[in-house]
Design an enzyme around this catalytic site. Structure first.
Site, mmCIF file in Angstrom:
data_model
loop_
_atom_site.group_PDB
_atom_site.id
_atom_site.type_symbol
_atom_site.label_atom_id
_atom_site.label_comp_id
_atom_site.label_asym_id
_atom_site.label_seq_id
_atom_site.Cartn_x
_atom_site.Cartn_y
_atom_site.Cartn_z
ATOM 1 N N GLU A 230 0.854 -1.179 0.000
ATOM 2 C CA GLU A 230 0.000 0.000 0.000
ATOM 3 C C GLU A 230 0.890 1.229 0.000
ATOM 4 O O GLU A 230 1.728 1.395 0.880
ATOM 5 C CB GLU A 230 -0.918 0.003 1.235
ATOM 6 C CG GLU A 230 -1.798 1.215 1.286
ATOM 7 C CD GLU A 230 -3.018 1.032 2.193
ATOM 8 O OE1 GLU A 230 -3.014 0.100 3.014
ATOM 9 O OE2 GLU A 230 -3.939 1.844 2.059
ATOM 10 N N ASP B 2 12.445 4.189 -10.007
ATOM 11 C CA ASP B 2 12.184 3.716 -8.637
ATOM 12 C C ASP B 2 12.768 2.312 -8.459
ATOM 13 O O ASP B 2 12.122 1.425 -7.901
ATOM 14 C CB ASP B 2 10.682 3.749 -8.361
ATOM 15 C CG ASP B 2 10.358 3.730 -6.864
ATOM 16 O OD1 ASP B 2 11.275 3.969 -6.041
ATOM 17 O OD2 ASP B 2 9.197 3.473 -6.524
ATOM 18 N N VAL C 74 -3.191 0.576 -3.907
ATOM 19 C CA VAL C 74 -3.142 -0.598 -3.044
ATOM 20 C C VAL C 74 -2.995 -1.829 -3.925
ATOM 21 O O VAL C 74 -3.592 -1.904 -4.993
ATOM 22 C CB VAL C 74 -4.429 -0.733 -2.193
ATOM 23 C CG1 VAL C 74 -4.241 -1.777 -1.101
ATOM 24 C CG2 VAL C 74 -4.831 0.599 -1.597
ATOM 25 N N VAL C 75 -2.181 -2.794 -3.467
ATOM 26 C CA VAL C 75 -1.923 -3.989 -4.267
ATOM 27 C C VAL C 75 -2.402 -5.233 -3.515
ATOM 28 O O VAL C 75 -2.106 -5.400 -2.332
ATOM 29 C CB VAL C 75 -0.400 -4.121 -4.574
ATOM 30 C CG1 VAL C 75 -0.128 -5.350 -5.414
ATOM 31 C CG2 VAL C 75 0.106 -2.869 -5.279
HETATM 32 P P1 ADP Z 1 3.531 -0.080 -4.737
HETATM 33 O O1 ADP Z 1 4.996 -0.086 -4.386
HETATM 34 O O2 ADP Z 1 3.122 1.120 -5.498
HETATM 35 O O3 ADP Z 1 2.660 -0.367 -3.569
HETATM 36 P P2 ADP Z 1 4.123 -2.436 -6.362
HETATM 37 O O4 ADP Z 1 3.769 -2.553 -7.804
HETATM 38 O O5 ADP Z 1 5.572 -2.259 -6.043
HETATM 39 O O6 ADP Z 1 3.226 -1.277 -5.756
HETATM 40 O O7 ADP Z 1 3.588 -3.727 -5.617
HETATM 41 C C1 ADP Z 1 3.624 -3.827 -4.210
HETATM 42 C C2 ADP Z 1 4.102 -5.195 -3.779
HETATM 43 O O8 ADP Z 1 3.257 -6.205 -4.299
HETATM 44 C C3 ADP Z 1 5.496 -5.532 -4.303
HETATM 45 O O9 ADP Z 1 6.510 -5.048 -3.475
HETATM 46 C C4 ADP Z 1 5.444 -7.050 -4.330
HETATM 47 O O10 ADP Z 1 5.696 -7.574 -3.050
HETATM 48 C C5 ADP Z 1 3.999 -7.346 -4.690
HETATM 49 N N1 ADP Z 1 3.822 -7.550 -6.141
HETATM 50 C C6 ADP Z 1 3.598 -6.617 -7.093
HETATM 51 N N2 ADP Z 1 3.477 -7.152 -8.319
HETATM 52 C C7 ADP Z 1 3.630 -8.487 -8.165
HETATM 53 C C8 ADP Z 1 3.595 -9.624 -9.061
HETATM 54 N N3 ADP Z 1 3.385 -9.483 -10.376
HETATM 55 N N4 ADP Z 1 3.781 -10.852 -8.521
HETATM 56 C C9 ADP Z 1 3.979 -11.012 -7.197
HETATM 57 N N5 ADP Z 1 4.012 -10.010 -6.312
HETATM 58 C C10 ADP Z 1 3.843 -8.745 -6.769
#
Ligand code: ADP
Ligand code: MG
Length: 352
Positions: A30, A167, A35-36
């Site tokens: 997040e 980044d 949010v992911v």
């Molecule tokens: P943000 O940094 O903007 O929150 P990110 O794209 O870096 O978004 O994703 C956050 C986290 O989600 C990553 O650090 C990683 O742990 C996980 N993640 C993102 N994309 C993937 C993917 N394709 N497969 C597995 N994990 C992922």
């Protein structure tokens, strides 16, 4: 036009999703811009089920979708496998951008690096073991070389496409369990200089821990964003003049440093290093002179690792971490560095 038609047809045959297709799982991240989640697909005929990642993003999601579509066509193996992006309008005013990737794996380089096992935990995951090197500093060096090779290979793909990531950090490097390689994620702060997308530097998006000393990617003398057609014609020149890709190289150099020196893997360790390096005028050789005489055994081990094979690793590191962007090596040149020549190196065989 051929490119355009091909892209369109390719797009047509890719699955499309909407809000109700997803069942939210664990929250993976997040930030200020989204949010992911790990998600699975609701049962739906014609759709393969699978483990996916969903990012619900603010207005910057539009740029991130653009970048991922471009990566998909130009250098797919550099980044996590992107599936689909759309504007989800039903909930909030203005809506959110939803982005969907294949779930690549559990661990980022950050997770792996913070383990006491590092770098041996990575060796286990990469195809094939290093045969000829006993445990110890030379073997650790070999594993770190492999990671660096994969990282620079992915970065070279992005840069050759005209994309600067901006980044690069261990949290944004995922270990893909499918391909057994490291891939780059999080194109939310990326800039595509060939078409002028996200041309105006969003310096507030940058992570200060991994940012190169130049605050802006393009020099402040560069006029504000030209319209897209003009930018297409101009930008190769601008690229040459400003070498914006070297910003990512600096960050990658810091990751190399963290892999070599365990004490720099923590936030506080890295921040302290950044302060010391700044005091030394961003001169890594000067930094070494000031810390080495009173170095801990741990720090000394890092120098020992970098000094292997006639100091070829130290040489590569100092070509990446330099104050002036134009004095830094490029990803392509770094891959051709003698550091990666050594026979038996896993990097190149694994990357195919
Ligand atoms: P943000 O940094 O903007 O929150 P990110 O794209 O870096 O978004 O994703 C956050 C986290 O989600 C990553 O650090 C990683 O742990 C996980 N993640 C993102 N994309 C993937 C993917 N394709 N497969 C597995 N994990 C992922
Ligand atoms: Mg991230």
């Amino acid at each position: 036009w051929d490119m355009f038609v091909l892209a369109f047809v390719e797009r047509l045959f890719r699955p499309t999703f909407k809000k109700d297709d997803f069942m939210l799982g664990k929250k993976l991240g997040e930030g200020a811009f989204g949010v992911v989640y790990r998600v699975s697909l609701a049962e739906k005929p014609g759709l393969k089920e699978g483990d996916l990642v969903l990012k619900k993003a603010t207005e910057y999601g539009a740029v991130e979708i653009w970048m991922n579509e471009r990566v998909r066509r130009a250098c797919a193996s550099s980044c996590a496998d992107f599936m689909y992006g759309f504007l989800e309008n039903s909930s909030k005013k203005g809506g959110e951008y939803w982005l969907v990737w294949r779930f690549e794996g559990e661990a980022t380089l950050q997770d792996l690096m913070l383990s006491k096992e590092f770098p041996y935990n990575v060796e286990k995951m990469i195809l094939g073991k290093i045969q000829d090197e006993p445990k110890g500093i030379a073997r650790e060096n070999r594993i770190i070389q492999t990671i660096m090779g994969q990282l620079l290979f992915a970065l070279d793909g992005l840069h050759s496409t005209g994309i600067v990531h901006r980044d690069i950090k261990p949290q944004n490097i995922i270990f893909s369990e499918g391909s057994c390689t490291f891939k780059i994620i999080d194109l939310g702060a990326a800039a595509d200089l060939r078409v002028g997308i996200n041309y105006i530097p969003k310096e507030f998006l940058l992570d200060p821990r991994y940012a190169a000393p130049e605050q802006y990617i393009m020099s402040t003398q560069t006029p504000s964003a030209p319209s897209a057609p003009v930018a297409t014609a101009l930008s190769p020149v601008l690229w040459q003049l400003n070498l914006p890709d070297r910003f990512d190289i600096y960050s990658t150099g810091l990751i190399y440093l963290q892999m070599a020196f365990p004490s720099l893997r923590t936030d506080s360790g890295l921040i302290q290093f950044n302060r010391q390096l700044k005091r030394c005028g961003y001169d890594l050789i000067e930094w070494r002179k000031t810390v080495e005489p009173r170095a801990s055994t741990e720090l000394r081990k890092g120098f020992e690792l970098l000094d292997l094979d006639g100091g070829i690793g130290w040489e590569l590191l100092t070509s990446m971490i330099r104050y002036k962007a134009r004095k830094r090596t490029s990803a392509k040149a770094a891959l051709a560095h003698p550091y990666f020549d050594k026979e038996g190196l896993l990097a190149l065989s694994v990357m195919q």
